[in-house]
Design an enzyme around this catalytic site. Structure first.
Site: not given
Length: 797
Positions: A619, A651, A681, A738
């Site tokens: 991330n 992400e 994301d 997710e």
């Protein structure tokens, strides 16, 4: 006739004449050398003693300020004071040796001949006087050596000149008054001229001269009288020379007896701003403070050399700081003494400047942290003795970093000075305001009433935001204030400052631009976040952070596709700190970029051992997307670790793209050009997700967990997820969901043709050492026909 002339020529210089000439010349030379050597040694010893005394006084004076700086470990200020010491023309070097064995601080150069050491002591936390180091100074004798060399050269030239003059005069005088008469007398004796007989035995010419002594008596008397007159003139010249030397001194010299001035030099008259003749026979007490007369009249010996610091009151009424050195004057009248008066105005001014430099902020003019701490300690003692309340307020400028970065440091400095002016204008003489550093200020309030404290702080708050000093920056910044109060025996410095810091932290947590008073009900979360801030940097430096990895698989569970790197921190005091807490605080405190680099380097190194078919997802924070050096750093990390760029996927959240879209687009394009995959994301949670898909080159979108949780039970969520999957298929983007935590949710995703998923149903995040177990588990899975069919999908949908 020829024989007689030859005898006269051969005896032009008689033996007696040569003896007299040699005796006179050598005697004069020795007398001069002895007298001049005595005077020169006295002058040099006096100058050397003055240098040593000044070195000792200056060293001990500066050691007072160094003691507190050593305790507070202020190395910059220590270097500044050492430099100020070396600025004294007589001091060429200064060394600060720490008692704890740290590397000494040294400025200048060393001259061990005039080294002076002063042991520095300071009070520790138990109020015990302990050694903290030693201050060594090295003085130079260059000034007096140069003047001595010049004096000696001049003296030798003068001695040589006098010697030659005396020799020439002696030769002429002896030859004229003794040699020639002796030859004539000898000739007269040879010519049987009778003289009065004197019984005298001698083998030189005097044996003949004595026979005519009565005849020569008058002539010899005249010669002696002339010599005496010549000696008197020499003494006057010597007195004039000594007077010139005294007037050439930098210090004032005063000869006195009791309270009466007998003589003085020109520098002393200049120091008193009057003519030298006006001070002769004047009273010493008219020059100095009354207590100095007792010092001047003390009994002296050859060993003691007392000194006193006082003020000289000149003829204009001005007070000049001076040092007085006292000497006994030998062979110059009973009870006569010498006072050497030195002007120390520059040294006093330098000491005052150094004190202000050590206790005040040079930019704003406010007291600094050291001055604030000293007065806080004093106020605490008073509060305990009088059982009164004591308050400390911490002030912090909101949005100052933005102003400083966007408009330049000069504008930021102007804002700080304006805030300082507002504080000084709004606070009274009882309150002490200090700049602690950066945009942090503190106020010490000694009041018995809580309402009066609130009134002072409200006035200060409004003065900063609305006062005339800060009108230029109105609306660009605000101020947060945290206040803590303790009273009586409960007053403790560390507790008071800690509470004020917590109150300031709470004020910022509540939205800034407010005054917050400490109370026992302060949020536990606030205290926890404060501890996280204090420990996060140390945890990173000491490698106490850890990366966990959550598997990403095909929805049918047939294949492992990658791992998402997640930050973990387990602290003995804080317990488990979640990634959300870490990232939130790191972004707020400006540590996100440094933390992100640590994560990338660690993740790349660990992922380089995985099979090349398994990707690594990391991330990126919003701050990292504004860092122009990020692509270069990632490229270097890939090169150093050997990780293939095709294995890496970054992400990016939608919110990180909104504020800095232009810079973010440049950085994303650079990463894309390196072969790195880009994933959006938390898709669906923002306001502009669709426009993001159009503006940025994404390879994958991640459906946020808020849409996946209880997906099988909520029809509206199923519709949204189906739309996202269909949108991904139409845009040729992979889709991963997710937050999958149940078999029903995964079955629903499978039914909606979602390609990949991750969540606690698949696996919770695991440490790096357990990743190989998961990889091996999926390598041995038996893939059925349906799984094969799904795995062969080119794209989701």
């Amino acid at each position: 006739m020829v024989t007689q002339d030859r005898k006269e020529k051969q005896s032009f210089f008689s033996v007696l004449a040569l003896k007299i000439i040699a005796a006179i010349s050598i005697s004069v030379l020795l007398i001069q050398l002895m007298f001049i050597s005595f005077i020169e040694s006295s002058i040099y010893e006096s100058e050397l003693s003055n240098i040593v005394d000044q070195q000792i006084t200056f060293t001990e004076a500066n050691a007072i300020y160094i003691a507190e700086l050593v305790s507070e470990d202020q190395e910059d200020s220590l270097y500044l004071i050492l430099s100020a010491i070396v600025a004294n023309p007589l001091i060429v070097g200064a060394t600060l040796q720490y008692a704890d064995g740290r590397e000494p601080l040294f400025v200048g150069e060393k001259h061990t001949a005039l080294e002076y050491r002063f042991d520095i002591k300071d009070f520790n936390d138990n109020d015990e006087l302990v050694p903290v180091g030693s201050l060594l100074t090295y003085a130079t004798t260059a000034f007096i050596d140069e003047s001595r060399s010049a004096r000696i050269t001049g003296i030798l030239e003068l001695v040589l000149l006098v010697f030659l003059v005396v020799l020439a005069v002696s030769v002429l005088a002896v030859q004229f008054y003794i040699g020639i008469p002796l030859r004539r007398i000898t000739r007269a004796i040879d010519n049987d001229q009778r003289v009065q007989k004197i019984h005298w035995e001698s083998r030189d010419e005097m044996g003949t001269v004595v026979n005519r002594l009565n005849f020569l008596h008058t002539k010899l008397y005249d010669q002696l009288t002339g010599l005496e007159l010549e000696l008197s003139a020499s003494e006057r010249r010597e007195a004039a020379r000594i007077t010139s030397l005294a007037n050439a001194s930098l210090e004032g010299i005063l000869i006195f007896n009791n309270d009466q001035i007998i003589d003085l030099n020109e520098p002393m008259a200049q120091l008193f701003s009057t003519d030298k003749n006006n001070l002769t026979s004047a009273a010493v007490s008219s020059m100095f403070a009354p207590d100095v007369l007792q010092f001047l009249n003390q009994t002296l010996s050859n060993n003691n050399r007392p000194v006193i610091g006082t003020e000289l009151i000149n003829s204009k009424g001005s007070k000049i700081p001076v040092e007085i050195y006292l000497h006994q004057l030998e062979n110059h009248g009973a009870g006569n003494k010498v006072a050497v008066v030195r002007d120390i105005s520059e040294r006093v001014a330098a000491e005052q400047a150094m004190w202000r430099l050590a206790h005040y902020d040079s930019m704003t003019g406010l007291p600094n942290r050291r001055y604030f701490t000293e007065n806080l300690n004093k106020a605490i003692d008073v509060a305990k003795q009088t059982n009164t309340a004591l308050s400390v307020a911490y002030l912090d400028l909101d949005n100052f970093k933005f102003i400083n970065d966007s408009r330049g440091h000069s504008v930021g400095d102007q804002l700080l000075c304006a805030v300082a002016d507002s504080l000084q204008a709004s606070l009274g003489s009882k309150e002490i305001c200090a700049r602690l550093g950066g945009d942090e200020f503190a106020i010490l309030l000694v009041q018995n009433s809580q309402s009066s404290i609130e009134h002072i702080l409200e006035t200060t708050f409004n003065s900063i935001l609305e006062g005339p000093h800060c009108q230029t920056w109105r609306g660009l910044f605000s101020v947060s204030i945290g206040v803590a109060t303790l009273s009586g025996q409960l007053v403790d410095k560390n507790e008071l400052l800690t509470r004020a810091d917590l109150a300031l932290y709470k004020a910022k947590e509540l939205g800034r631009a407010r005054i917050c008073y400490y109370s026992e009900q302060l949020d536990v979360k606030l205290i926890r976040e404060r501890l996280i801030v204090e420990k996060l940097v140390a945890a990173q430096e000491q490698d106490l952070l850890e990366l966990y990895y959550q598997p990403q698989v095909l929805c049918d569970g047939s294949k492992l596709t990658g791992f998402e790197a997640l930050l973990r921190w387990n602290d003995p005091e804080l317990g488990t700190v979640s990634p959300e807490e870490i990232v939130h605080i790191a972004e707020r405190e400006g540590m996100a970029a440094q933390l992100g680099r640590w994560v990338m380097l660690r993740a790349f190194r660990e992922a380089s051992r995985w099979p090349t078919s398994i990707r690594l997802a990391i991330n990126l924070s919003p701050l990292e997307l504004t860092d122009e050096k990020l692509p270069t750093f990632i490229a270097q990390c890939l090169k150093d670790t050997g990780l293939d760029a095709a294995q890496l996927e970054v992400e990016i959240t939608e919110t990180s793209l909104i504020s800095e879209s232009v810079k973010a687009a440049e950085i994303i394009s650079a990463l894309k050009a390196m072969g790195i995959k880009i994933a959006l994301d938390d898709f669906g949670t923002g306001y502009s997700s669709l426009s993001m898909l159009q503006d940025f080159p994404f390879d994958r979108i991640k459906i946020d967990r808020s849409f996946v949780s209880n997906l099988s039970e909520d029809e509206s969520k199923s519709v949204i997820v189906a739309s996202i999957i269909d949108l991904g298929a139409r845009l040729n983007l992979d889709v991963i969901a997710e937050g999958v935590e149940s078999e029903n949710d995964r079955a629903t995703l499978l039914r909606l043709h979602c390609r990949e998923c991750q969540g606690y149903l698949i696996s919770e995040p695991v440490s790096a050492r357990k990743v190989p177990e998961i990889i091996n588990r999926y390598n041995y899975l038996v893939v059925d026909s349906e799984a094969v069919h799904i795995s062969e999908w080119k794209k989701a949908g």
